[in-house]
Design a protein around this motif. Structure first.
Motif, PDB file in Angstrom:
ATOM      1  N   SER A  30      -6.641  -4.208  12.563  1.00  0.00           N
ATOM      2  CA  SER A  30      -6.859  -4.263  13.871  1.00  0.00           C
ATOM      3  C   SER A  30      -7.463  -5.859  14.446  1.00  0.00           C
ATOM      4  O   SER A  30      -8.094  -6.293  13.444  1.00  0.00           O
ATOM      5  CB  SER A  30      -7.856  -2.934  14.347  1.00  0.00           C
ATOM      6  OG  SER A  30      -8.092  -1.720  14.278  1.00  0.00           O
ATOM      7  N   LYS A  81     -12.712   3.679  11.936  1.00  0.00           N
ATOM      8  CA  LYS A  81     -12.576   3.898  11.061  1.00  0.00           C
ATOM      9  C   LYS A  81     -12.500   5.198  10.112  1.00  0.00           C
ATOM     10  O   LYS A  81     -13.135   6.181  10.858  1.00  0.00           O
ATOM     11  CB  LYS A  81     -13.904   2.876  10.343  1.00  0.00           C
ATOM     12  CG  LYS A  81     -14.251   1.816  10.484  1.00  0.00           C
ATOM     13  CD  LYS A  81     -15.385   1.627  10.494  1.00  0.00           C
ATOM     14  CE  LYS A  81     -15.816   0.303  10.437  1.00  0.00           C
ATOM     15  NZ  LYS A  81     -15.858  -0.039  11.925  1.00  0.00           N
ATOM     16  N   SER A  82     -11.709   5.574   9.387  1.00  0.00           N
ATOM     17  CA  SER A  82     -11.255   7.216   8.305  1.00  0.00           C
ATOM     18  C   SER A  82     -10.390   6.479   7.236  1.00  0.00           C
ATOM     19  O   SER A  82     -10.113   5.033   6.360  1.00  0.00           O
ATOM     20  CB  SER A  82     -10.429   7.015   9.612  1.00  0.00           C
ATOM     21  OG  SER A  82      -9.587   6.035   9.652  1.00  0.00           O
ATOM     22  N   HIS A  83     -11.006   7.962   6.250  1.00  0.00           N
ATOM     23  CA  HIS A  83     -10.106   7.362   5.311  1.00  0.00           C
ATOM     24  C   HIS A  83      -9.599   9.102   4.989  1.00  0.00           C
ATOM     25  O   HIS A  83     -10.159  10.450   5.899  1.00  0.00           O
ATOM     26  CB  HIS A  83     -11.293   6.840   4.224  1.00  0.00           C
ATOM     27  CG  HIS A  83     -12.412   8.145   3.691  1.00  0.00           C
ATOM     28  ND1 HIS A  83     -13.463   8.113   5.124  1.00  0.00           N
ATOM     29  CD2 HIS A  83     -12.186   9.379   3.597  1.00  0.00           C
ATOM     30  CE1 HIS A  83     -14.506   9.087   4.931  1.00  0.00           C
ATOM     31  NE2 HIS A  83     -13.642   9.582   3.597  1.00  0.00           N
ATOM     32  N   TRP A  84      -8.839   9.340   3.607  1.00  0.00           N
ATOM     33  CA  TRP A  84      -8.236  10.451   3.092  1.00  0.00           C
ATOM     34  C   TRP A  84      -8.650  11.287   2.626  1.00  0.00           C
ATOM     35  O   TRP A  84      -9.798  10.578   1.687  1.00  0.00           O
ATOM     36  CB  TRP A  84      -6.339  10.647   2.807  1.00  0.00           C
ATOM     37  CG  TRP A  84      -5.548  10.326   3.949  1.00  0.00           C
ATOM     38  CD1 TRP A  84      -6.100   8.756   4.852  1.00  0.00           C
ATOM     39  CD2 TRP A  84      -4.481  10.692   4.805  1.00  0.00           C
ATOM     40  NE1 TRP A  84      -4.787   9.068   5.878  1.00  0.00           N
ATOM     41  CE2 TRP A  84      -4.826   9.987   5.995  1.00  0.00           C
ATOM     42  CE3 TRP A  84      -4.608  12.353   5.091  1.00  0.00           C
ATOM     43  CZ2 TRP A  84      -3.376  10.391   6.876  1.00  0.00           C
ATOM     44  CZ3 TRP A  84      -3.708  12.897   5.844  1.00  0.00           C
ATOM     45  CH2 TRP A  84      -3.685  12.074   6.838  1.00  0.00           C
ATOM     46  N   SER A 128      -9.401  -0.750  18.773  1.00  0.00           N
ATOM     47  CA  SER A 128      -8.993  -0.483  17.708  1.00  0.00           C
ATOM     48  C   SER A 128      -8.975   0.791  17.007  1.00  0.00           C
ATOM     49  O   SER A 128      -8.943   2.369  17.557  1.00  0.00           O
ATOM     50  CB  SER A 128     -10.092  -0.668  17.623  1.00  0.00           C
ATOM     51  OG  SER A 128     -10.582  -2.351  17.604  1.00  0.00           O
ATOM     52  N   ALA A 129      -8.236   0.245  15.427  1.00  0.00           N
ATOM     53  CA  ALA A 129      -8.264   1.291  14.505  1.00  0.00           C
ATOM     54  C   ALA A 129      -9.196   2.184  14.216  1.00  0.00           C
ATOM     55  O   ALA A 129     -10.827   1.458  13.489  1.00  0.00           O
ATOM     56  CB  ALA A 129      -8.009   1.001  13.607  1.00  0.00           C
ATOM     57  N   ASN A 143      -6.190   4.795  10.120  1.00  0.00           N
ATOM     58  CA  ASN A 143      -6.553   4.288   8.434  1.00  0.00           C
ATOM     59  C   ASN A 143      -4.606   4.378   7.849  1.00  0.00           C
ATOM     60  O   ASN A 143      -4.191   3.330   7.515  1.00  0.00           O
ATOM     61  CB  ASN A 143      -6.632   4.180   7.829  1.00  0.00           C
ATOM     62  CG  ASN A 143      -7.234   5.898   6.278  1.00  0.00           C
ATOM     63  OD1 ASN A 143      -6.512   6.102   6.786  1.00  0.00           O
ATOM     64  ND2 ASN A 143      -6.978   4.475   5.379  1.00  0.00           N
ATOM     65  N   GLU A 149     -14.499   8.214  10.272  1.00  0.00           N
ATOM     66  CA  GLU A 149     -15.880   8.252  10.062  1.00  0.00           C
ATOM     67  C   GLU A 149     -16.721   7.608  11.828  1.00  0.00           C
ATOM     68  O   GLU A 149     -18.005   7.644  11.618  1.00  0.00           O
ATOM     69  CB  GLU A 149     -15.430   6.731   9.446  1.00  0.00           C
ATOM     70  CG  GLU A 149     -15.255   7.370   8.193  1.00  0.00           C
ATOM     71  CD  GLU A 149     -14.627   6.306   6.839  1.00  0.00           C
ATOM     72  OE1 GLU A 149     -15.862   5.441   7.055  1.00  0.00           O
ATOM     73  OE2 GLU A 149     -14.194   5.551   6.460  1.00  0.00           O
ATOM     74  N   ASP A 203      -9.366  14.912  -0.342  1.00  0.00           N
ATOM     75  CA  ASP A 203      -9.234  15.893  -0.888  1.00  0.00           C
ATOM     76  C   ASP A 203      -7.403  15.570  -0.744  1.00  0.00           C
ATOM     77  O   ASP A 203      -6.624  16.767  -0.524  1.00  0.00           O
ATOM     78  CB  ASP A 203      -9.143  17.424  -0.254  1.00  0.00           C
ATOM     79  CG  ASP A 203     -10.346  17.587   0.097  1.00  0.00           C
ATOM     80  OD1 ASP A 203     -11.247  17.964  -1.254  1.00  0.00           O
ATOM     81  OD2 ASP A 203     -11.090  18.120   0.339  1.00  0.00           O
ATOM     82  N   ILE A 251      -2.021   1.416   7.176  1.00  0.00           N
ATOM     83  CA  ILE A 251      -2.173   0.494   5.989  1.00  0.00           C
ATOM     84  C   ILE A 251      -1.159   1.429   5.596  1.00  0.00           C
ATOM     85  O   ILE A 251      -0.779   0.974   4.503  1.00  0.00           O
ATOM     86  CB  ILE A 251      -3.490   0.221   5.181  1.00  0.00           C
ATOM     87  CG1 ILE A 251      -3.619  -0.581   4.613  1.00  0.00           C
ATOM     88  CG2 ILE A 251      -3.353   1.736   4.140  1.00  0.00           C
ATOM     89  CD1 ILE A 251      -4.471  -0.964   3.557  1.00  0.00           C
ATOM     90  N   TYR A 252      -0.724   2.626   5.345  1.00  0.00           N
ATOM     91  CA  TYR A 252       0.292   3.409   4.673  1.00  0.00           C
ATOM     92  C   TYR A 252       1.291   3.274   5.404  1.00  0.00           C
ATOM     93  O   TYR A 252       3.116   3.682   4.699  1.00  0.00           O
ATOM     94  CB  TYR A 252       0.241   4.570   4.292  1.00  0.00           C
ATOM     95  CG  TYR A 252      -1.090   4.617   3.614  1.00  0.00           C
ATOM     96  CD1 TYR A 252      -1.278   4.600   2.562  1.00  0.00           C
ATOM     97  CD2 TYR A 252      -1.916   5.188   3.902  1.00  0.00           C
ATOM     98  CE1 TYR A 252      -2.872   4.384   1.854  1.00  0.00           C
ATOM     99  CE2 TYR A 252      -3.568   5.632   3.513  1.00  0.00           C
ATOM    100  CZ  TYR A 252      -3.634   5.220   2.276  1.00  0.00           C
ATOM    101  OH  TYR A 252      -5.256   4.584   2.095  1.00  0.00           O
ATOM    102  N   SER A 283       0.708  -1.089  -0.187  1.00  0.00           N
ATOM    103  CA  SER A 283      -0.168   0.442  -0.206  1.00  0.00           C
ATOM    104  C   SER A 283       1.076   1.308  -0.387  1.00  0.00           C
ATOM    105  O   SER A 283       0.554   2.698   0.456  1.00  0.00           O
ATOM    106  CB  SER A 283      -0.987   0.326   1.098  1.00  0.00           C
ATOM    107  OG  SER A 283      -1.559  -0.903   0.859  1.00  0.00           O
TER     108      SER A 283
END
Lengths: 253, 253
Positions: free
Chosen positions: A239, B184-187, B181-182, B104, B212, B189, B107-108, A43
């Motif tokens: 997670s 729930k989120s995203h990037w 837990s992590a 999130n 989120e 713009d 993951i990167y 990723s």
């Protein structure tokens, strides 16, 4: 209908054009792929360097448009959705990868990196791989399965935050597909040592995948060895929520 | 006792030397880190290019030895265990990252890429991050927590195939740590568009993390905003095994 097609082998790999050819005829297809091979990029994202988009008229055909980006598979997904596509896609497909992404290979895979990224952005996605690394791999046996799985996903939809990691055996008749988990596995003996002309050592990646559960019919490696395709539902959320009570004990929270 | 210390910010980042200073006095410490910054490299591996190892005498101190590799964080873990270390480590710690790996972002993250890789190789591991990107970030408030969590893991052990993703708030008193837990989120713009001197467009990564579930006290982002450290148990296995029955229905297996 709008479909994004990407990969990690780069826009010149035959697999991605076979994949585009399997998409429904009533869809607008955007191929957006790395301009050079990016296997093993997971990723990874390009953080500081400029990304540039190149249009590839030579791959345009009917409703297929094609672009390359000087970045990773995840860069391609992000920049395609942000900048290139006319709207949010109905589906992203990645591949068809030249080589396996079964077992624990998923964690290193740029193909699955792209599929997992798309899932995070709320778009359903499928990664397809054929167990043959060569650039002249024979995709003919798996293409009807690619078509059918794509149709099934488009008509029935995937659960949110889950993509599919689909692998096919190579150079054989495929007996069918099995929906399973990734086999617990790891790589071993991973480097070959060399000495360069000035006497300094360097190392190149090699190694073997060790399947830790070869007799488990609930796993992808089991069925791939038996000439079945494997479908693993995959999540970008790493997670291990079920371990929270144990970890609370360990750190005394 | 043998401990591997790595990161993704590279061997010259202050965070990795703060991390090494928190390890037990009776341990042999091997710092093996990328020779240059590799943020956002996830679980990427170097597939075709030669990897070279450089010893850094300037960072040797007591039982600490230091090496850099011209590769990714996962390359560092693999080549360290294969070639540099005198045996299998008892623990791998990665970080202290200059910047967040919560939500999130995991993951990167190259830091977590390294920790997840070590877990796959059967060695317990912890990734540590401070929510301050600057190279002169102040680590003093989080160091006692780093020491304590490391001691707890060394004395009690982690469950197999699970590592810890530990994040600390910056520039404030830390109220404690929470195992969660992590989020729930995203990037969103994510790109800024530029025009180069010859009139061609290029793009640089930017964007904002969207949480989120901002009111969910079971998540890392919730507690980091409230001046707590967060500990997320993380797994390298991305199989969404619970979705297998649903996917079987979709593909008609």
């Amino acid at each position: 209908m709008l479909i994004l097609v990407t990969n990690d082998d780069g826009i010149y790999a035959p697999g991605i054009h076979h994949l585009a050819s399997c998409m429904p005829e009533n869809a607008d297809i955007y191929i957006v792929a790395p301009e050079s091979p990016h296997s093993g990029q997971s990723s990874a994202i390009t953080v500081k360097n400029p990304l540039r988009i190149t249009e590839h008229k030579e791959f345009e055909k009917g409703r297929i448009k094609a672009f390359s980006i000087n970045g990773t598979p995840v860069d391609c997904v992000k920049l395609a959705i942000h900048t290139i596509l006319p709207g949010n896609p109905d589906l992203c497909v990645a591949g068809i990868n030249h080589g396996s992404n079964a077992g624990n290979s998923i964690i290193y895979s740029g193909t699955l990196g792209a599929a997992l990224e798309t899932t995070t952005l709320g778009v359903q996605s499928i990664g397809f791989s054929l167990l043959d690394h060569s650039m002249d791999a024979d995709f003919s046996e798996c293409l009807p399965y690619v078509k059918q799985i794509t149709e099934d996903v488009l008509s029935k939809g995937l659960p949110p935050r889950v993509c599919l990691n689909v692998n096919f055996p190579a150079n054989c008749k495929i007996n069918g597909v099995k929906v399973v988990s990734a086999a617990k596995s790891h790589w071993t003996d991973e480097y070959k040592e060399y000495v360069d002309p000035s006497g300094h050592k360097f190392y190149l990646l090699t190694g073997d995948l060790v399947n830790e559960e070869p007799e488990n019919p609930g796993t992808d490696l089991y069925w791939l060895e038996r000439q079945y395709g494997s479908i693993v539902p995959a999540t970008p959320d790493q997670s291990a929520t079920w371990e929270i009570p144990t970890i609370r004990d360990i750190v005394g929270e």
